[in-house]
Design an enzyme around this catalytic site. Structure first.
Site, PDB file in Angstrom:
ATOM      1  N   ASP A   1       0.854  -1.194   0.000  1.00 41.69           N
ATOM      2  CA  ASP A   1       0.000   0.000   0.000  1.00 41.69           C
ATOM      3  C   ASP A   1       0.898   1.256   0.000  1.00 41.69           C
ATOM      4  O   ASP A   1       1.919   1.286   0.689  1.00 41.69           O
ATOM      5  CB  ASP A   1      -0.884  -0.030   1.259  1.00 41.69           C
ATOM      6  CG  ASP A   1      -2.054   0.928   1.175  1.00 41.69           C
ATOM      7  OD1 ASP A   1      -3.196   0.453   1.158  1.00 41.69           O
ATOM      8  OD2 ASP A   1      -1.820   2.163   1.119  1.00 41.69           O
ATOM      9  N   ILE A   2       0.507   2.276  -0.771  1.00 40.42           N
ATOM     10  CA  ILE A   2       1.338   3.497  -0.810  1.00 40.42           C
ATOM     11  C   ILE A   2       1.172   4.366   0.439  1.00 40.42           C
ATOM     12  O   ILE A   2       1.998   5.231   0.692  1.00 40.42           O
ATOM     13  CB  ILE A   2       1.098   4.418  -2.041  1.00 40.42           C
ATOM     14  CG1 ILE A   2      -0.377   4.526  -2.378  1.00 40.42           C
ATOM     15  CG2 ILE A   2       1.941   4.025  -3.222  1.00 40.42           C
ATOM     16  CD1 ILE A   2      -0.682   5.676  -3.311  1.00 40.42           C
TER      17      ILE A   2
ATOM     18  N   GLN B   1     -14.593   2.332   1.548  1.00 42.21           N
ATOM     19  CA  GLN B   1     -13.894   1.944   0.313  1.00 42.21           C
ATOM     20  C   GLN B   1     -13.589   3.200  -0.505  1.00 42.21           C
ATOM     21  O   GLN B   1     -14.470   4.047  -0.703  1.00 42.21           O
ATOM     22  CB  GLN B   1     -14.752   0.973  -0.517  1.00 42.21           C
ATOM     23  CG  GLN B   1     -14.023   0.431  -1.741  1.00 42.21           C
ATOM     24  CD  GLN B   1     -14.837  -0.616  -2.508  1.00 42.21           C
ATOM     25  OE1 GLN B   1     -16.024  -0.820  -2.235  1.00 42.21           O
ATOM     26  NE2 GLN B   1     -14.205  -1.249  -3.476  1.00 42.21           N
TER      27      GLN B   1
ATOM     28  N   HIS C   1     -10.284  -5.273  -3.199  1.00 41.25           N
ATOM     29  CA  HIS C   1      -8.944  -5.538  -2.656  1.00 41.25           C
ATOM     30  C   HIS C   1      -9.087  -5.932  -1.200  1.00 41.25           C
ATOM     31  O   HIS C   1     -10.002  -5.495  -0.512  1.00 41.25           O
ATOM     32  CB  HIS C   1      -8.028  -4.325  -2.803  1.00 41.25           C
ATOM     33  CG  HIS C   1      -8.620  -3.052  -2.290  1.00 41.25           C
ATOM     34  ND1 HIS C   1      -9.529  -2.314  -3.012  1.00 41.25           N
ATOM     35  CD2 HIS C   1      -8.465  -2.407  -1.112  1.00 41.25           C
ATOM     36  CE1 HIS C   1      -9.894  -1.259  -2.312  1.00 41.25           C
ATOM     37  NE2 HIS C   1      -9.272  -1.291  -1.139  1.00 41.25           N
TER      38      HIS C   1
ATOM     39  N   ASN D   1     -12.937  -3.390   2.625  1.00 42.89           N
ATOM     40  CA  ASN D   1     -14.026  -2.409   2.668  1.00 42.89           C
ATOM     41  C   ASN D   1     -14.879  -2.503   1.399  1.00 42.89           C
ATOM     42  O   ASN D   1     -14.341  -2.602   0.299  1.00 42.89           O
ATOM     43  CB  ASN D   1     -13.449  -0.999   2.785  1.00 42.89           C
ATOM     44  CG  ASN D   1     -12.608  -0.825   4.042  1.00 42.89           C
ATOM     45  OD1 ASN D   1     -12.939  -1.339   5.102  1.00 42.89           O
ATOM     46  ND2 ASN D   1     -11.494  -0.111   3.922  1.00 42.89           N
TER      47      ASN D   1
ATOM     48  N   HIS E   1      -7.047  -5.940   2.392  1.00 41.60           N
ATOM     49  CA  HIS E   1      -5.893  -5.396   3.116  1.00 41.60           C
ATOM     50  C   HIS E   1      -5.308  -6.480   4.022  1.00 41.60           C
ATOM     51  O   HIS E   1      -6.054  -7.189   4.711  1.00 41.60           O
ATOM     52  CB  HIS E   1      -6.329  -4.251   4.040  1.00 41.60           C
ATOM     53  CG  HIS E   1      -6.848  -3.041   3.338  1.00 41.60           C
ATOM     54  ND1 HIS E   1      -6.089  -1.916   3.126  1.00 41.60           N
ATOM     55  CD2 HIS E   1      -8.074  -2.763   2.812  1.00 41.60           C
ATOM     56  CE1 HIS E   1      -6.812  -0.991   2.517  1.00 41.60           C
ATOM     57  NE2 HIS E   1      -8.027  -1.479   2.312  1.00 41.60           N
TER      58      HIS E   1
END
Ligand code: 5GP
Ligand code: ZN
Length: 135
Positions: free
Chosen positions: A32-33, A95, A101, A88, A103
């Site tokens: 994740d960024i 979301q 996706h 989410n 996490h």
């Protein structure tokens, strides 16, 4: 199917470079960024499904197997003390990217991260009313 306007479709297809930690025929797993913790990863299906409602059952089953691989590796490599696996669906649920996706968030004792909800305090009657609605 891919969605031309979806950034996760482009990342999953390798059209946009990403920090990929795992890949197979169905999924790409990236860092994740804006990570909640060291190693926070996102499991992306290579095909576009906006959310869990759209995700086919076969991929829904496989995604948890991928999550299990990732948490195993993270525990070994990062030495995390636990992890959150969460997902989410819909704006109301937080979301922000509308390509399914999952996490995977490694957790460390005293990491100060807050992931959770405000606990409710329904009466026994209220709990029972919800049960009756759902069964
Ligand atoms: P959501 O809020 O939809 O459950 O999570 C979206 C996640 O995607 C966020 O944690 C956000 O930091 C991450 N994210 C958004 N855009 C990008 C991107 O371009 N690359 C990566 N690696 N992560 C992204
Ligand atoms: Zn997509």
């Amino acid at each position: 199917m891919k969605n031309d306007n979806c950034i996760f479709c482009k990342i999953a297809a390798g059209e946009i470079p990403s920090a990929t930690i795992y890949e197979d025929d169905d999924f790409r797993v990236i860092l994740d960024i804006e990570p909640a913790s060291k190693g926070h990863a996102l499991i992306l299906p290579k095909e576009h499904y906006a959310n869990l409602y759209e995700l086919p059952e076969e991929l829904a089953t496989k995604v948890l197997v991928v999550a299990k691989k990732i948490v195993g590796a993270m525990t070994e490599v990062l030495g995390c003390d636990g992890y959150n696996v969460l997902q989410n669906n819909g704006e109301a649920a937080g979301q922000t990217v509308f390509h399914f996706h999952m996490h995977v968030i490694p957790r460390f004792v005293d990491d100060g991260q807050v992931i959770g909800w405000k606990p409710g305090s329904p009466s026994a009657e209220e709990l029972d009313a919800v049960l009756k609605e759902l069964v």
